[in-house]
Design a protein around this motif. Structure first.
Motif, PDB file in Angstrom:
ATOM      1  N   LEU A 114       0.999  -1.069  -0.198  1.00 30.29           N
ATOM      2  CA  LEU A 114      -0.342  -0.108  -0.166  1.00 30.29           C
ATOM      3  C   LEU A 114       0.753   1.016   0.334  1.00 30.29           C
ATOM      4  O   LEU A 114       0.493   2.161  -0.720  1.00 30.29           O
ATOM      5  N   LEU A 143      -4.632  -7.217  -1.815  1.00 35.27           N
ATOM      6  CA  LEU A 143      -4.807  -5.792  -1.949  1.00 35.27           C
ATOM      7  C   LEU A 143      -6.386  -6.177  -1.914  1.00 35.27           C
ATOM      8  O   LEU A 143      -7.167  -5.284  -2.472  1.00 35.27           O
ATOM      9  N   HIS A 146      -8.460  -3.464  -1.351  1.00 37.11           N
ATOM     10  CA  HIS A 146      -7.889  -2.282  -1.726  1.00 37.11           C
ATOM     11  C   HIS A 146      -8.496  -1.094  -2.784  1.00 37.11           C
ATOM     12  O   HIS A 146      -7.936  -0.497  -2.948  1.00 37.11           O
ATOM     13  N   GLU A 149      -9.240   2.084  -3.982  1.00 36.94           N
ATOM     14  CA  GLU A 149      -8.990   3.789  -2.697  1.00 36.94           C
ATOM     15  C   GLU A 149      -7.519   3.695  -2.686  1.00 36.94           C
ATOM     16  O   GLU A 149      -7.721   4.586  -3.102  1.00 36.94           O
TER      17      GLU A 149
END
Lengths: 293, 293
Positions: A114, A143, A146, A149
């Motif tokens: 990230l 991931l 995510h 985002e």
């Protein structure tokens, strides 16, 4: 495996079934929603389409890894570098990480990845995480949750986990807008009828998924012990393959080949051999016998 | 249809079988050699990859035609125009012709098309001829034999001819160097195991091919008569579909829909309806009954 019907082969896969598949895949892979899921006939063509989303620039690959990533990035016009540390990937226009890595099984933590994606966002870069071997492994580091985002595309391989590589079914997970661009490039009938029917059933069958995880875990331990008994030093592994090192690797490669067993060797690491999981019991016994010979 | 085995689903399609398939396809489609043949999981993704081979410029499509061509060309960044005459296509960066055309069955002669390709060569343009409906039709007008000498890519659809659209198998035929670029973009396992096994067998089976041509021809005549009896005016047809015109088209569309029969209508031509070939005998009878109701 569910039964296949002549219609699976005869008719174009219908839009409703495709939507069901993406919805089941979103749940199975823990993507935020089905709008983040793009089904495709294997990861290879996805890699080509994804590399083409980024204007030719600097592609940095965490490696050594699966060689197709470098080939495809170069083909899309990127200047390709391979680095063994994660941090500098934040400065790439296109960063590619295989997690867990193939062939050494190295796992990168979600927070590290990230951080790379965050750095790239500032520069307009894109992070691709190829999670082809994630399903049987440390899913907590995926991931997939995510993708909305952070600017990342996650690749998942249906065929590897379910032992159905010939079906050609993979998924890209990406932010809704990016997923829509990939979907548009693949067109309205991206996968075959058999892939749709089998994928839809398998990704909704939690017992099937958990049993597959358990049986792959068991098989991986069996392979581990078998290679240990043969005196081979472990370099790394996932539930689907095991990488070993031996000064005798070239000789072992030949010996196995004579028994009809193909293992992966590496031009730049001649002491390495990567063993895939045998399938049937007779294949296990053949491997055991060949290693003892 | 040949038997499928668990291995067709389990294993990645092997390179040797893929080579056999391309060799059988080269013969069946009359391409100069197997180096001119690119197997792919359907024509859609080929259209995307081909449109991406040409730097964004002026795409001219012979139309009205299958709408996906315009969508995909625009997606690749081209400025898209649709023209109803062939000659001006010689000035396009990317020219696209569906031959025979969908939905009106219009057939363009080989010599006319070669003239377009010749004109384009001078300007560095590319001609794409989508021959999805050629196998059952006027094969003598195919450009397949000329892909090495003129700058053209020919698309052939395995699924449409053999009634196996769900298999997702199509081919691009192109000059050796262009074919190699497309092959590189699709990667080493472009199609599924079932598509490979069935495609390899079918494209080598001349009886199968000729019988399919005969039965499609027979079915096309049956559809023709049935639509004629229903008082519908023929606009054009191929062996796989028939386009008719009627001031009653919207009402007929609804009527057929209530009987579970889906025909194609056209926003810009509300008097047109395109009928596909029914499959089983009961589908023929359902269509006949619905048209009479």
């Amino acid at each position: 495996m569910p039964d296949l019907w002549p219609e699976d082969f005869a008719r174009l896969p219908d839009a409703e079934s495709l939507l069901q598949l993406t919805s089941h895949a979103a749940t199975a892979y823990a993507a935020p929603s089905e709008t983040n899921v793009v089904p495709a006939p294997g990861s290879q063509v996805l890699m080509t389409l994804i590399a083409g989303l980024v204007s030719p620039g600097r592609a940095v690959i965490l490696g050594p890894t699966y060689a197709e990533h470098a080939r495809v990035a170069a083909l899309a016009g990127h200047e390709v570098t391979t680095l063994s540390e994660l941090a500098p990937l934040g400065e790439a226009d296109l960063a590619i990480v295989v997690n867990p890595n193939n062939p050494d099984g190295r796992v990168f933590g979600k927070s590290e990845l990230l951080r790379v994606a965050e750095q790239q966002r500032a520069r307009g870069g894109l992070l691709v995480v190829d999670e082809a071997f994630m399903d049987a492994g440390p899913r907590g580091e995926s991931l997939s949750l995510h993708v909305e985002e952070v600017k990342t595309v996650v690749l998942r391989s249906f065929g590897k986990f379910f032992g159905l590589a010939g079906l050609r079914l993979s998924f890209a997970l990406a932010a809704t807008a990016l997923a829509a661009r990939l979907r548009a490039k693949l067109g309205p009938w991206p996968i075959s009828g058999p892939a749709l029917t089998i994928g839809k059933a398998a990704l909704w069958d939690w017992d099937w998924i958990e049993n597959t995880r358990l049986s792959l875990g068991k098989a991986a331990r069996r392979l581990h012990l078998l290679l240990q008994d043969a005196g081979l030093e472990s370099v790394g592994y996932t539930e689907l393959f095991h990488l070993v090192r031996s000064p005798d690797a070239p000789r072992i490669f030949e010996k196995l080949g004579r028994s009809g067993i193909l293992v992966r060797r590496f031009d730049e690491q001649p002491e390495w051999l990567r063993f895939g999981l045998p399938g049937k019991e007779e294949e296990w016994q053949r491997l055991e016998a060949a290693l003892r010979a």
